[in-house]
Design an enzyme around this catalytic site. Structure first.
Site: not given
Ligand code: TYM
Length: 329
Positions: A111, A195, A198
């Site tokens: 980022k 990957k 969104k």
């Molecule tokens: P976020 O919002 O980007 O994504 C949510 C969840 O989806 C998974 N994910 C994927 N899995 C497989 N393939 C992909 N292309 C893909 N893109 C996203 C992410 O691994 C995630 O599990 N930092 C985290 C949010 C967060 C969080 C937490 C998660 C904040 N606090 C505490 C667990 C525990 C995030 O940005 O996820």
């Protein structure tokens, strides 16, 4: 009962990567674990968001949680910014982290790539300490996530262990990540080397859970493959078809080796057509439920109740942590 915590950022609609990598696990776990699922809106503002859209996306993600099958009678569902313990513990953990370890986070590196220090938002740098706070505030044992969060979970563990060692007591429970065999890293349909995300500009790079059948079909039919027309899993040389095979396997439960046999000699056209059907069958029921839930009073009640239940747990942990650190009276 072991405790589970996970969260999703409300930066847009969920895509099948989120679903296959993370949310599918949320449902699997809720029958025999104490599950806490959060909409992590404070993480979203590490980059500027349109306030109106952000508020709407918070409710979208909460409604999607319920539409995929999270049962508020079994699991706690709430919005991160409504429980102030996250921000407080986030600060405490920031004070126990090092610039070096935060600089090594690949998400931060991605980022901030190409930016001068003067224009890198501090929030994307300290993001992982807030994520650690989310998890540690609930004494969570298990954190179901996609592969891209592995490094953040490692950091969470390092922080917990560091602080436990420092005070020589169990200030924190040391959590473990939980990852799917198929679907832990779903790649973009237009570029299988990055990957699925969104925020990618090309809407055909992803399939959102709320996409129409027509959009799903278009996205899959135009997904990047290669020219030899062999349905074979080979990440190195055939990343496009390998990604589609993983998606197919994750949605259908059929092992990849069986799919390779099933499509032996049949080419990509047949395979893609069937993948369209498998995908639509899996996600169209979610879409229908979502519409119903999104505007219901039930959603507000569920989130109000979730906030109360989450606060009770997090406040207790925070009091213990403050006491161990010697802050407050
Ligand atoms: P976020 O919002 O980007 O994504 C949510 C969840 O989806 C998974 N994910 C994927 N899995 C497989 N393939 C992909 N292309 C893909 N893109 C996203 C992410 O691994 C995630 O599990 N930092 C985290 C949010 C967060 C969080 C937490 C998660 C904040 N606090 C505490 C667990 C525990 C995030 O940005 O996820």
């Amino acid at each position: 009962m072991k405790r589970v915590f996970s969260g999703v950022q409300p930066t847009g609609n969920l895509h099948i990567g989120n679903y296959l990598g993370a949310l599918r696990q949320f449902i699997e776990l809720q029958d025999d674990h104490e599950c806490i699922y959060c909409v992590v809106d404070m993480h979203s503002i590490t980059l500027p968001q349109d306030p109106k859209e952000l508020r709407s996306h918070i409710l979208d993600i909460a409604a999607l949680y319920m539409a995929i099958g999270i049962d508020p009678k079994k699991s706690i569902m709430f919005v991160q910014s409504e429980v102030s313990a996250h921000a407080e513990l986030g600060w405490i953990l920031t004070c126990s982290s090092y610039m070096g370890e935060l600089s090594r986070m690949t998400q931060f590196k991605d980022k901030s790539k190409g930016k001068e220090n003067g224009s890198i938002p501090t929030g994307i740098f300290t993001y992982p300490t807030l994520m650690a706070a989310d998890i540690l505030a609930y004494d969570a044992d298990i954190v179901p996530v996609g592969n891209d969060q592995k490094q953040h979970i490692e950091l969470t563990r390092d922080l917990a262990i560091r602080i436990n060692n420092r005070f020589n007591k169990n200030t924190f429970v040391v959590p473990e990540g939980r990852f799917m065999k198929e679907g832990a890293r779903v790649m973009a349909l237009d570029d299988p080397t990055s990957k699925m995300s969104k925020s990618a500009e090309n809407e055909f790079s992803r399939i959102s859970i709320l996409d129409s059948d027509t959009k799903i079909k278009k996205a899959i039919m135009r997904a990047t493959t290669d020219s030899d027309a062999l349905v074979k899993f080979d990440i190195e040389n055939k990343p496009g078809i390998s990604n589609l095979l993983s998606i197919y396997s994750a949605f259908s439960g059929t092992p990849i080796s069986d799919l390779e046999k099933q499509y032996d000699g049949r080419g990509y056209g047949d395979f893609k057509k069937d993948l369209v059907e498998v995908t639509i069958n899996a996600i169209s029921p979610i879409r229908e439920k979502f519409e119903e839930i999104r505007n219901s009073h039930e959603l507000t009640k569920v989130l109000d109740d979730g906030r109360e239940r989450a606060s009770v747990i997090a406040e207790k942990v925070l009091a213990r942590v403050k006491n161990d650190f010697g802050i407050g009276r």
